[in-house]
Design an enzyme around this catalytic site. Structure first.
Site, PDB file in Angstrom:
ATOM      1  N   LYS A  77       0.709  -0.969   0.123  1.00 39.89           N
ATOM      2  CA  LYS A  77       0.032   0.106  -0.126  1.00 39.89           C
ATOM      3  C   LYS A  77       0.860   1.212   0.028  1.00 39.89           C
ATOM      4  O   LYS A  77       2.022   1.152   0.487  1.00 39.89           O
ATOM      5  CB  LYS A  77      -0.857  -0.009   1.384  1.00 39.89           C
ATOM      6  CG  LYS A  77      -1.900   0.970   1.096  1.00 39.89           C
ATOM      7  CD  LYS A  77      -2.700   0.875   2.443  1.00 39.89           C
ATOM      8  CE  LYS A  77      -3.779   1.916   2.535  1.00 39.89           C
ATOM      9  NZ  LYS A  77      -4.899   2.123   3.825  1.00 39.89           N
ATOM     10  N   SER A 152      -9.982   1.855   2.754  1.00 38.64           N
ATOM     11  CA  SER A 152      -8.977   2.594   1.947  1.00 38.64           C
ATOM     12  C   SER A 152      -7.925   1.935   1.336  1.00 38.64           C
ATOM     13  O   SER A 152      -7.301   2.332   0.252  1.00 38.64           O
ATOM     14  CB  SER A 152      -7.985   3.590   2.854  1.00 38.64           C
ATOM     15  OG  SER A 152      -7.247   3.273   3.929  1.00 38.64           O
ATOM     16  N   SER A 176     -10.117  -0.128   7.204  1.00 37.88           N
ATOM     17  CA  SER A 176      -9.404  -0.260   5.584  1.00 37.88           C
ATOM     18  C   SER A 176      -8.712  -1.346   5.223  1.00 37.88           C
ATOM     19  O   SER A 176      -8.287  -1.224   4.115  1.00 37.88           O
ATOM     20  CB  SER A 176      -8.242   0.915   5.875  1.00 37.88           C
ATOM     21  OG  SER A 176      -9.169   2.265   5.575  1.00 37.88           O
TER      22      SER A 176
END
Lengths: 488, 101
Positions: A77, A152, A176
């Site tokens: 990420k 997210s 997330s």
């Protein structure tokens, strides 16, 4: 090589037997990205040259037969620092930022021999539940390209779901990792707060943030968590106790275990009934395997969303003060005073949702509102935490849906921040309490994957993996492959 | 209304953000609905409850006071936009040339 057909242990065995090389695995990852990422949009940056070099070195050195992650490709990420590779947190503020050191989680995966394929899209600074808040691109759900992958960590989820990489790392402040795992049919872990070092994770809500893995299977997930866990002198909030082997009790089954079902997490009036139906069917499976299903209550759950949005936004408003246009990050042009540099750089560098959170946090911390907002939220957090302590005196694990619906349409909630915030209703109490939680696929509703959330007591990730593994062995939801509906 | 446009302008100032004048109205409305949502907490009795401010109940963490090598200075300068004589160079900061600073 199709990553969707193999577990990490199977890939490892092929590497050890030299049926496949690390270079071939990395090439397979890039071939799959070439073939699918124009549609999916998971990656922000690729690390091809370095990855192939690392894979060649791994092949020359030989695969370590005792290290299951050696030579396996991984995606990271874009809020987790990777030395020498851009790390933007999907913000214009950090568009050209190249870290000069690795996050501890990155370093640990590097030491374990994993090969970094590239960086994955996300909501800006991890604020959002759909990945639509990225300053750079849209990520689509591989099951249906007209839907969001969740957020997210939407890029991390989409990349594994699309078979581009077998593993990725995400971060979870209020859901997330778990929400995108649920939306894309994956296994996603939010470890106990303190289990994984936050050093080098771009801070959002420091008392809530944890890094966690996305994988296709439960055991794969436990193997990756094994590698990234542990005390870190560079993060004084990392847990000083022992890290167990998370696979150790994985095959012990659920016979005799007490599974709590929190009534507040089952909204019988939900628009999409397929989600609760899938979870109830899963509970039947557990019952047939000899687990005892117990109704429990977490009475303060309804205060989770307000407490979370105050606490996370307050911490974010403080954490994001460092972006001042001076030392690194975006700097506005044509400025004439110090105030000008700060205000213009921040106003041009941050996106709308980030500004909303900074505003809410600044307001909640301001004199006159501190007691009614920040202090009150901290007290609510104590009560939410106590709810979990109370039920874990009686049950081994909690089971609920991860989300109230399956993946929603792209554009469906982006203009309604409150509706977007409510998507986190079943995941935020876990972060407030600091307990670990795993989302696993448990069925389908409207042809989209449904996620089941398992919640455990502090530092009892072993129990979560054990309970999840038993379900996975008894079902085949994790073997279904995404349809790329709406694709060419 | 939990907040008004004047409060939004004031909070933006504290947060070092600029909300364009033409969007203050819409932004206020949106913030108002968010604040109304978080103020549901008013209905919760928290009399005598200690707040939780940390993710993990761990006390002071100490280490030996021993010097360790940090990150190389040149490395740290890699993300600096403009530099001069070994320092970070910044744009003009004082409207009056700094004579009163």
């Amino acid at each position: 090589m199709d990553f969707m057909d193999y577990t990490l242990e199977e890939l490892h065995e092929q590497l050890v037997k030299k049926e496949v090389t690390a270079v071939e695995l990395v090439e397979a990852a890039y071939a799959r990205i070439d073939a699918t990422d124009e549609q999916v949009g998971a990656f922000l940056a690729l690390n091809k040259e370095e990855a192939l070099k690392a894979a060649r070195e791994t092949d020359e050195k030989g695969i370590d037969p005792h290290n299951v992650l050696s030579g396996i490709p991984v995606g990271i990420k874009d809020n987790i620092l990777t030395k020498g590779v851009t790390t933007t947190a999907s913000s214009k503020m950090l568009e050209d930022f190249v870290p000069v050191y690795d996050a501890t989680a990155t370093e640990k995966l590097r030491e374990a021999g994993m090969i970094f394929v590239g960086k994955l899209n996300m909501d800006e600074f991890a604020m959002g539940g759909s990945t639509e808040n990225s300053a750079f691109k849209l990520t689509r759900n591989p099951w249906d390209l007209s839907k969001v992958p969740g957020g997210s960590s939407g890029g991390s989820a989409a990349a594994v779901a699309a078979g581009q990489v077998p593993v990725s790392l995400g971060s979870d402040t209020g859901g997330s990792v778990r929400e995108p795992a649920a939306f894309t049919g994956l296994v996603g872990m939010k470890p106990t707060y303190g289990r994984v070092s936050r050093y080098g994770l771009i801070a959002f809500g420091s008392s809530l943030d944890q890094i966690g893995p996305f994988t296709r299977t439960v055991k794969d997930n436990a193997l990756v968590l094994n590698a990234i866990s542990g005390h870190d002198p560079k993060d004084s909030t990392s847990f000083e106790g022992e890290t167990p082997d998370f696979t150790e009790q994985i095959d012990q089954g659920v016979k005799g275990l007490r599974i709590g079902v929190p009534k507040e997490y089952f909204n019988e009036d939900a628009k999409e009934t397929g989600v609760i139906e899938s979870v109830r069917a899963a509970l039947k499976v557990y019952e047939e395997m000899g687990a005892e299903i117990v109704d429990v209550s977490l009475p303060h759950s309804r205060y989770g969303i307000p407490a979370y949005y105050i606490i996370a936004s307050s911490e974010a408003s403080s954490n994001l003060q460092r972006f001042d246009g001076i030392r690194y990050g975006y700097r506005a042009e044509d400025t004439h005073s110090l105030e000008d540099i700060y205000v213009k750089s921040r106003s041009e560098g941050f996106g709308l949702e980030v500004k909303r959170r900074i505003m809410l946090g600044t307001f909640s911390l301001s004199s006159g509102f501190y007691d009614a907002h920040f202090k009150k939220a901290a007290q609510a957090r104590t009560l939410i935490r106590k709810d979990f302590d109370t039920v874990f005196a009686d049950v081994d694990v909690l089971v609920s849906p991860t989300t109230t619906s399956t993946a929603f349409d792209i554009g469906g909630k982006i203009d309604d921040p409150l509706a977007m915030y409510m998507s986190d209703i079943l995941t935020v109490p876990v972060n407030l309490a600091g307990v670990p939680s795993l989302s696993i696929p448990c069925g389908f509703s409207n042809d989209m994957p449904v996620g089941m959330q398992l919640i455990g007591n502090h530092f009892d990730e072993q129990m979560l993996y054990r309970v999840a593994y038993a379900f996975e062995q008894a079902t085949d939801h994790h073997k279904q492959k995404p349809a790329f509906k709406g694709g060419e | 209304m939990a907040i008004n446009e004047e409060t939004v302008r004031q909070v933006a100032k504290l947060a070092k953000l600029e909300i364009e004048e033409e969007s203050v109205h819409a932004f206020t409305k949106e913030m108002d609905s968010i604040i109304e949502m978080v103020e549901q907490l008013e209905g919760l009795d928290t009399e005598g409850i200690e707040g939780t401010y940390h993710g993990l109940q761990q006390h002071n963490v100490w280490r030996e006071d021993k010097a360790e090598k940090g990150t190389d200075r040149e490395e740290l300068f890699k993300n600096v936009k403009t530099r001069k004589d070994g320092f970070i160079e910044v744009p003009e900061m004082f409207e009056n040339g700094g004579s009163e600073a």
